[in-house]
Design a protein around this motif. Structure first.
Motif, PDB file in Angstrom:
ATOM      1  N   ILE A 128       0.856  -1.188   0.000  1.00  0.00           N
ATOM      2  CA  ILE A 128       0.000   0.000   0.000  1.00  0.00           C
ATOM      3  C   ILE A 128       0.886   1.229   0.000  1.00  0.00           C
ATOM      4  O   ILE A 128       1.765   1.373   0.847  1.00  0.00           O
ATOM      5  CB  ILE A 128      -0.917   0.038   1.242  1.00  0.00           C
ATOM      6  CG1 ILE A 128      -1.851  -1.176   1.241  1.00  0.00           C
ATOM      7  CG2 ILE A 128      -1.731   1.327   1.287  1.00  0.00           C
ATOM      8  CD1 ILE A 128      -2.834  -1.188   0.094  1.00  0.00           C
ATOM      9  N   SER A 129       0.653   2.133  -0.957  1.00  0.00           N
ATOM     10  CA  SER A 129       1.453   3.356  -1.037  1.00  0.00           C
ATOM     11  C   SER A 129       0.556   4.580  -1.148  1.00  0.00           C
ATOM     12  O   SER A 129       0.370   5.316  -0.199  1.00  0.00           O
ATOM     13  CB  SER A 129       2.415   3.290  -2.227  1.00  0.00           C
ATOM     14  OG  SER A 129       3.148   4.484  -2.351  1.00  0.00           O
ATOM     15  N   ALA A 130      -0.041   4.793  -2.315  1.00  0.00           N
ATOM     16  CA  ALA A 130      -0.853   5.989  -2.538  1.00  0.00           C
ATOM     17  C   ALA A 130      -2.331   5.777  -2.226  1.00  0.00           C
ATOM     18  O   ALA A 130      -3.092   6.728  -2.121  1.00  0.00           O
ATOM     19  CB  ALA A 130      -0.711   6.445  -3.992  1.00  0.00           C
ATOM     20  N   THR A 131      -2.743   4.522  -2.066  1.00  0.00           N
ATOM     21  CA  THR A 131      -4.150   4.213  -1.827  1.00  0.00           C
ATOM     22  C   THR A 131      -4.519   4.413  -0.362  1.00  0.00           C
ATOM     23  O   THR A 131      -3.737   4.096   0.532  1.00  0.00           O
ATOM     24  CB  THR A 131      -4.440   2.756  -2.232  1.00  0.00           C
ATOM     25  OG1 THR A 131      -4.106   2.581  -3.600  1.00  0.00           O
ATOM     26  CG2 THR A 131      -5.891   2.394  -2.013  1.00  0.00           C
ATOM     27  N   GLN A 132      -5.726   4.913  -0.118  1.00  0.00           N
ATOM     28  CA  GLN A 132      -6.261   4.990   1.236  1.00  0.00           C
ATOM     29  C   GLN A 132      -6.868   3.635   1.586  1.00  0.00           C
ATOM     30  O   GLN A 132      -7.672   3.089   0.835  1.00  0.00           O
ATOM     31  CB  GLN A 132      -7.328   6.080   1.325  1.00  0.00           C
ATOM     32  CG  GLN A 132      -6.817   7.477   1.032  1.00  0.00           C
ATOM     33  CD  GLN A 132      -5.776   7.931   2.050  1.00  0.00           C
ATOM     34  OE1 GLN A 132      -6.005   7.857   3.263  1.00  0.00           O
ATOM     35  NE2 GLN A 132      -4.643   8.383   1.567  1.00  0.00           N
ATOM     36  N   GLN A 133      -6.477   3.091   2.720  1.00  0.00           N
ATOM     37  CA  GLN A 133      -6.905   1.750   3.112  1.00  0.00           C
ATOM     38  C   GLN A 133      -7.473   1.771   4.526  1.00  0.00           C
ATOM     39  O   GLN A 133      -6.888   2.321   5.446  1.00  0.00           O
ATOM     40  CB  GLN A 133      -5.727   0.775   3.050  1.00  0.00           C
ATOM     41  CG  GLN A 133      -6.086  -0.651   3.488  1.00  0.00           C
ATOM     42  CD  GLN A 133      -4.850  -1.478   3.791  1.00  0.00           C
ATOM     43  OE1 GLN A 133      -3.794  -0.948   4.083  1.00  0.00           O
ATOM     44  NE2 GLN A 133      -4.999  -2.792   3.734  1.00  0.00           N
ATOM     45  N   THR A 134      -8.623   1.147   4.700  1.00  0.00           N
ATOM     46  CA  THR A 134      -9.210   0.936   6.024  1.00  0.00           C
ATOM     47  C   THR A 134      -9.741  -0.480   6.058  1.00  0.00           C
ATOM     48  O   THR A 134     -10.829  -0.752   5.551  1.00  0.00           O
ATOM     49  CB  THR A 134     -10.343   1.930   6.320  1.00  0.00           C
ATOM     50  OG1 THR A 134      -9.874   3.265   6.156  1.00  0.00           O
ATOM     51  CG2 THR A 134     -10.845   1.751   7.747  1.00  0.00           C
TER      52      THR A 134
ATOM     53  N   ASN B 254     -13.179  -7.309   6.342  1.00  0.00           N
ATOM     54  CA  ASN B 254     -13.767  -6.109   5.763  1.00  0.00           C
ATOM     55  C   ASN B 254     -12.639  -5.259   5.192  1.00  0.00           C
ATOM     56  O   ASN B 254     -11.753  -4.826   5.921  1.00  0.00           O
ATOM     57  CB  ASN B 254     -14.538  -5.310   6.812  1.00  0.00           C
ATOM     58  CG  ASN B 254     -15.670  -6.112   7.426  1.00  0.00           C
ATOM     59  OD1 ASN B 254     -16.616  -6.469   6.738  1.00  0.00           O
ATOM     60  ND2 ASN B 254     -15.562  -6.413   8.715  1.00  0.00           N
ATOM     61  N   SER B 255     -12.684  -5.032   3.874  1.00  0.00           N
ATOM     62  CA  SER B 255     -11.597  -4.333   3.213  1.00  0.00           C
ATOM     63  C   SER B 255     -12.125  -3.161   2.400  1.00  0.00           C
ATOM     64  O   SER B 255     -13.120  -3.288   1.682  1.00  0.00           O
ATOM     65  CB  SER B 255     -10.834  -5.299   2.293  1.00  0.00           C
ATOM     66  OG  SER B 255      -9.775  -4.642   1.638  1.00  0.00           O
ATOM     67  N   SER B 256     -11.454  -2.022   2.540  1.00  0.00           N
ATOM     68  CA  SER B 256     -11.816  -0.827   1.782  1.00  0.00           C
ATOM     69  C   SER B 256     -10.555  -0.173   1.249  1.00  0.00           C
ATOM     70  O   SER B 256      -9.677   0.220   2.014  1.00  0.00           O
ATOM     71  CB  SER B 256     -12.579   0.166   2.678  1.00  0.00           C
ATOM     72  OG  SER B 256     -12.809   1.380   1.998  1.00  0.00           O
ATOM     73  N   LEU B 257     -10.445  -0.083  -0.073  1.00  0.00           N
ATOM     74  CA  LEU B 257      -9.319   0.572  -0.736  1.00  0.00           C
ATOM     75  C   LEU B 257      -9.875   1.639  -1.671  1.00  0.00           C
ATOM     76  O   LEU B 257     -10.812   1.379  -2.420  1.00  0.00           O
ATOM     77  CB  LEU B 257      -8.502  -0.424  -1.557  1.00  0.00           C
ATOM     78  CG  LEU B 257      -7.919  -1.640  -0.840  1.00  0.00           C
ATOM     79  CD1 LEU B 257      -7.339  -2.611  -1.856  1.00  0.00           C
ATOM     80  CD2 LEU B 257      -6.859  -1.213   0.143  1.00  0.00           C
TER      81      LEU B 257
ATOM     82  N   ALA C 213      -5.633   8.330 -11.771  1.00  0.00           N
ATOM     83  CA  ALA C 213      -6.820   7.486 -11.781  1.00  0.00           C
ATOM     84  C   ALA C 213      -7.522   7.535 -10.425  1.00  0.00           C
ATOM     85  O   ALA C 213      -6.939   7.936  -9.412  1.00  0.00           O
ATOM     86  CB  ALA C 213      -6.437   6.055 -12.114  1.00  0.00           C
ATOM     87  N   ALA C 214      -8.786   7.118 -10.435  1.00  0.00           N
ATOM     88  CA  ALA C 214      -9.568   6.993  -9.204  1.00  0.00           C
ATOM     89  C   ALA C 214     -10.004   5.543  -9.056  1.00  0.00           C
ATOM     90  O   ALA C 214     -10.396   4.906 -10.039  1.00  0.00           O
ATOM     91  CB  ALA C 214     -10.776   7.916  -9.247  1.00  0.00           C
ATOM     92  N   PHE C 215      -9.929   5.025  -7.818  1.00  0.00           N
ATOM     93  CA  PHE C 215     -10.236   3.629  -7.560  1.00  0.00           C
ATOM     94  C   PHE C 215     -11.178   3.503  -6.375  1.00  0.00           C
ATOM     95  O   PHE C 215     -11.204   4.354  -5.490  1.00  0.00           O
ATOM     96  CB  PHE C 215      -8.963   2.845  -7.191  1.00  0.00           C
ATOM     97  CG  PHE C 215      -7.937   2.775  -8.269  1.00  0.00           C
ATOM     98  CD1 PHE C 215      -7.996   1.771  -9.222  1.00  0.00           C
ATOM     99  CD2 PHE C 215      -6.907   3.688  -8.323  1.00  0.00           C
ATOM    100  CE1 PHE C 215      -7.030   1.690 -10.207  1.00  0.00           C
ATOM    101  CE2 PHE C 215      -5.943   3.610  -9.299  1.00  0.00           C
ATOM    102  CZ  PHE C 215      -5.998   2.607 -10.247  1.00  0.00           C
ATOM    103  N   SER C 216     -11.873   2.379  -6.343  1.00  0.00           N
ATOM    104  CA  SER C 216     -12.619   1.979  -5.158  1.00  0.00           C
ATOM    105  C   SER C 216     -12.763   0.472  -5.174  1.00  0.00           C
ATOM    106  O   SER C 216     -13.127  -0.114  -6.188  1.00  0.00           O
ATOM    107  CB  SER C 216     -14.010   2.623  -5.127  1.00  0.00           C
ATOM    108  OG  SER C 216     -14.725   2.176  -3.989  1.00  0.00           O
ATOM    109  N   ALA C 217     -12.419  -0.166  -4.065  1.00  0.00           N
ATOM    110  CA  ALA C 217     -12.567  -1.613  -3.919  1.00  0.00           C
ATOM    111  C   ALA C 217     -13.074  -1.899  -2.508  1.00  0.00           C
ATOM    112  O   ALA C 217     -12.360  -1.694  -1.533  1.00  0.00           O
ATOM    113  CB  ALA C 217     -11.243  -2.330  -4.164  1.00  0.00           C
TER     114      ALA C 217
END
Length: 225
Positions: free
Chosen positions: A20-26, A60-63, A180-184
């Motif tokens: 994980i580098s630039a992605t926001q992760q919770t 529970n994963s949120s990226l 780019a924009a992401f959501s997972a």
């Protein structure tokens, strides 16, 4: 849990290979009273966590990332469940329920120049390490947001004195070339819903003795005749 049967599990965040580098992760993972958090690649809590399967396994994963050049990021969890039937005269069917909710999306600031891709995968593997369940969805610029919800039941039948282990994993991959924009978003749950016991019919010692005595008497009578 019926007497003579046991089920325990281990759940872990794969911090050795996740990146994980630039992605926001919770993220969070939990079994019973044990739980841990992962925020932007930093873990707080125990890893792995292990417990008797009186409670479900939760992942529970949120990226997500907004207008970022993440290049490549990867998140992975894995788990293992151990089953044991120590009974001397009964079979035990361990019945599990699973529930998976997945949602992914990817977009680029300039679709003519930039590119983006995201996927989410969940798998279950049997005691010979073969996949018997695999659920995956993906999104890129042309497909748009994707959503998948799945649930079901599976079981393992253990004869008297048998034991086995099975496992599974969840993973998500993000790729981008430019802004780019992401959501997972992924929610996964694995529950031991029941253990069904079937007692094998074994003739009692007294009954066997009577059968032997009766057979012996009949043999004696035939010889006299």
């Amino acid at each position: 849990m019926p007497i003579g049967t046991a089920a325990d599990a281990t759940l872990a965040f794969d911090d050795l290979s996740s990146y994980i580098s630039a992605t926001q992760q919770t993220d969070s993972f939990m079994m019973g009273a044990q739980s841990s958090q992962v925020n932007n690649g930093l873990l707080s809590g125990n890893n792995p966590i292990s417990a008797v399967m009186n409670d479900p396994i939760f992942i529970n994963s949120s990226l997500d990332a907004e207008n970022s050049d993440v290049d490549f990021e990867y998140v992975r969890y894995f788990f293992e469940v151990n089953l044991n039937n120590a009974s001397a005269d009964s079979t035990a069917e361990f019945v599990f329920d699973y529930r998976i909710s997945q949602q992914v999306s990817a977009s680029a600031s300039d679709p003519l120049v930039d590119d983006a891709f995201v996927d989410s995968a969940f798998a279950l593997l049997n005691d010979t390490n073969q996949e018997f369940l695999f659920r995956t969805i993906s999104s890129e610029l042309n497909t748009g947001p994707q959503t998948s919800n799945d649930s079901g039941t599976f079981s393992f039948l253990l004869n008297a004195g048998e034991s086995l282990s099975f496992g599974g994993y969840y993973e998500s991959n993000l790729y981008s070339f430019g802004e780019a924009a992401f959501s997972a978003l992924t929610n996964a749950e694995l529950t031991l819903s029941s253990v069904n016991i079937t007692t094998n019919n074994v003739p009692a010692p007294g009954h066997l003795a009577l059968m032997f005595m009766f057979s012996s008497l009949m043999l004696v009578k035939r010889r006299r005749a």
